[in-house]
Every structure is written in C-alpha cells, then in structure tokens.
Design an enzyme around this catalytic site. Structure first.
Site, short mmCIF file in Angstrom:
data_model
loop_
_atom_site.label_atom_id
_atom_site.label_comp_id
_atom_site.label_asym_id
_atom_site.label_seq_id
_atom_site.Cartn_x
_atom_site.Cartn_y
_atom_site.Cartn_z
N THR A 4 -1.70 -0.55 1.70
CA THR A 4 -1.98 -1.99 1.78
C THR A 4 -3.26 -2.26 2.57
OG1 THR A 4 0.36 -2.48 1.69
CG2 THR A 4 -1.03 -4.19 2.63
N HIS B 89 -6.17 -1.76 0.35
CA HIS B 89 -6.38 -2.96 -0.51
C HIS B 89 -7.11 -4.04 0.28
CE1 HIS B 89 -3.98 -1.39 -3.69
NE2 HIS B 89 -2.80 -1.58 -3.12
N ILE C 272 12.63 -0.48 -5.75
CA ILE C 272 12.76 -0.29 -4.29
C ILE C 272 11.64 -1.05 -3.60
CG2 ILE C 272 12.69 1.38 -2.38
CD1 ILE C 272 15.20 1.74 -4.09
#
Ligand code: ZN
Length: 345
Positions: free
Chosen positions: A40, A43, A289
């Site tokens: 993340t 990103h 998930i």
C-alpha cells in the site's frame, strides 16, 4: 516531529517536520518504535489510480504497519495505559454498522484505513483509535511487533480450512506469502508449492519451513509440475497473494476438486476464470480474505509468534531510518527483499 509525508497527488515522499497529532477522547498517541513497508505504501508513493479509487487522504503522513509505546491516552479509553507497547490494527471500524454489529468489524461498511484515510505511522508519533490498539507482550521485539499486521493476514487466510497433512500452493512470495508459507509449514502441511517470479523471494520461501517446493513460473510450467506431482488431482488449498492474473488462473487450475482457494492479492483488473471446470464441477470453495479478523487473527498471531516456532524474523531483510523512507519504499518496490523495516525510535 519528523514524518514521511505525501504532499501532493504525484509520485514521491518527503520527510519533514509536522505537528504531533492531537488525540481525541477515544484515541491513543503512540511513540512509534518500528514500522514496516507494505505494498500500500508503494501505491501511495507512486500515487497511482488505486489511491484515487480508495479516496486516499492527501496530504498525509503515510505508513500503517507499526508498533510503539502508548504515551497519551484519550479520556474515554479503557484498558490501555501509558508505557504499554501496542501494534496497530489498521482497519478502523465504525462500530455501528451491520457488519460491526455482527462480528465482522474488519469489513466494516464505513471502514477507514490507518495511513490511507488517516495520518499514518512513518512518523515519530501516530494517533490511532484505541479500538485498533493491540497490546503487545513485553517480550516481543519491536521489529516483530511491527509485522503482526501483515502476519495476521496469513493467519486469517489459513484459518479458513484444515492445513495439516494437506498440499498447499502459495502464489506470491512477498512478505505475506512468506508468512503464509511459514504458517502452512507450522500447521503441518504435507507439501507447500511456493510460486514467485523473483529468485530472491523463492530462496527466502524455502527457509520458511519443511517440504517447500519453489517454482519460478518464468522458467517452469507451474501448473503442469504441480498437477504431475499430485497425480493429476491437484492441491487441497491455494492461497493467492500475488494479485497477478496468470497466478490466479494457475491457482484455480491446480485446485483439487472440493479444494479451497483463498484470494488475498488485489488485481488491477477483472480476472476471467473457467467457472464451469474450475469452480462449479470442482465444487471449489472460494474465500475472499480482507485484513485480519478482529481480533481472532490477532490472538492466533500472538500465540504463534510467542511460541517461538515461527520464522517471522527471517522475513525481515532490510532496515532504514525514517529519513530514508523513500529508499525503504523503493527497496520494497524493487522486490529483492523480504520485509523492509523503518527504524524510528
Ligand atoms: Zn462498521
């Protein structure tokens, strides 16, 4: 305080001085000891379309995998004291929606994510809601405290089905993949096929336990090899962590009839799967998930890490200072590494 900040909607990160966060009545202030780099954060560093899609905050202090010492406690907070070490659950639940009320806070309808929608933890201090603070045992090394969050995703994925004596495929050997391989091995899996395009990560994968078979799809037909080694029947369990379309298709191809596949990796685009042959006729069991079950996955993660049988520390390969957050993120993005730690305090 010093913090690694996103200052605009462009590529890059700047370490600069910002005010220490002011906590509310339900929050705690944490003096960050160690943080870890997640996909993340890559990103956010690149500020790609995903950041716009999830409506990430900007400007913002980034970072969400971390642990540290509680230094201030909000007026309404119970059960947490100054001086205690905590790791952070990064999914902030609203506490009042249908999912929160029925025991699935981790997929709250109004979920916010630390370091995505709120200021994060690549900083000397971080503010989190007390509900997201997981108290760490005094004997936990802060570096390990910082990786409870991604480790918990592997715990969550494997909690869905029996692993002991089973054949398992893990596609994607980034840190969560490595944790998952280690967890599968600790759970007594018969054989674990580890797939990745990166030789460094495949080599790390083989150190995560017993009976691990590394496969690099760039030089081996993984599907053929796995089906051949399982007498054409396929494997009991697939955990897909790469978010890559070919790996996901392979996962469905090599899944045994009646087997379970856990989808964790995030795909940039839609994935086409042969539903008739690889889902319906197989009676495949598919689990999506997301994050960690709150807090089932945390209790299990704690037991496994405190048991001293896990190989979590071997997944940590690189360490950087807060000033070098950009280098840390670029190292993680390049991929010749396991987990990258940012040493803060
Ligand atoms: Zn909710």
């Amino acid at each position: 305080m010093k913090a690694a900040c996103k200052v605009d909607r462009k590529k890059g990160i700047i370490v600069k001085d910002v005010p220490v966060p002011e906590i509310g009545e339900e929050d705690v202030l944490v003096k960050v000891k160690k943080a870890a780099v997640c996909g993340t954060d890559i990103h956010l560093y690149n500020w790609n379309q995903w950041c716009e899609n999830v409506n990430a905050k900007n400007p913002m202090v980034i970072g969400h995998e971390f642990c540290g010492e509680v230094v201030e406690v909000g007026r309404n907070v119970k059960g947490l004291e100054k001086g205690e070490m905590v790791a952070a659950e990064t999914h902030i639940p609203c506490g009042i929606c249908f999912l929160c009320k029925t025991g699935r806070q981790h997929i709250c309808l109004n979920m916010k994510i630390v370091g995505v929608h709120t200021d994060g933890a690549f900083a000397e201090y971080a503010k989190i809601p007390a509900v997201c603070a997981w108290k760490l045992d005094k004997n936990i090394d802060p570096e390990i405290g910082a990786i409870y969050e991604p480790f918990g995703i592997g715990v969550h994925a494997l909690s869905k089905t029996k692993i002991s004596g089973k054949t398992v495929v893990v596609t994607g050997c980034g840190p969560i993949g490595l944790f998952t391989i280690n967890l599968a091995s600790m759970s007594g899996a018969k054989t674990i096929y580890a797939l990745d395009l990166n030789e460094y990560r495949l080599n790390l994968a083989t150190k995560m336990g017993n009976n691990i078979v590394p496969i690099n799809p760039s030089n081996t037909n993984g599907s053929e090899k796995i089906l051949k080694e399982t007498s054409g029947i396929g494997v009991d369990v697939v955990v897909e962590l790469s978010g890559a379309v070919p790996a996901t298709k392979l996962g469905f191809e090599v899944l045994k009839k009646g087997g379970a596949i856990m989808l964790v990796g995030l795909h940039d685009n839609d994935v086409s799967v042969d539903f008739v042959n690889n889902v319906i006729y197989k009676e495949a069991i598919i689990y999506g998930i997301t994050g960690r079950e709150m807090f089932d996955s945390w209790y299990d993660a704690d037991d496994l890490i405190l048991s001293d049988k896990s190989k979590v520390s071997e997944v940590i390969t690189d360490r950087f200072s807060l000033e070098d957050t950009e280098k840390a993120i670029l190292t993680a993005a390049e991929g010749n590494c396991g987990k990258v730690i940012i040493d803060i305090g």
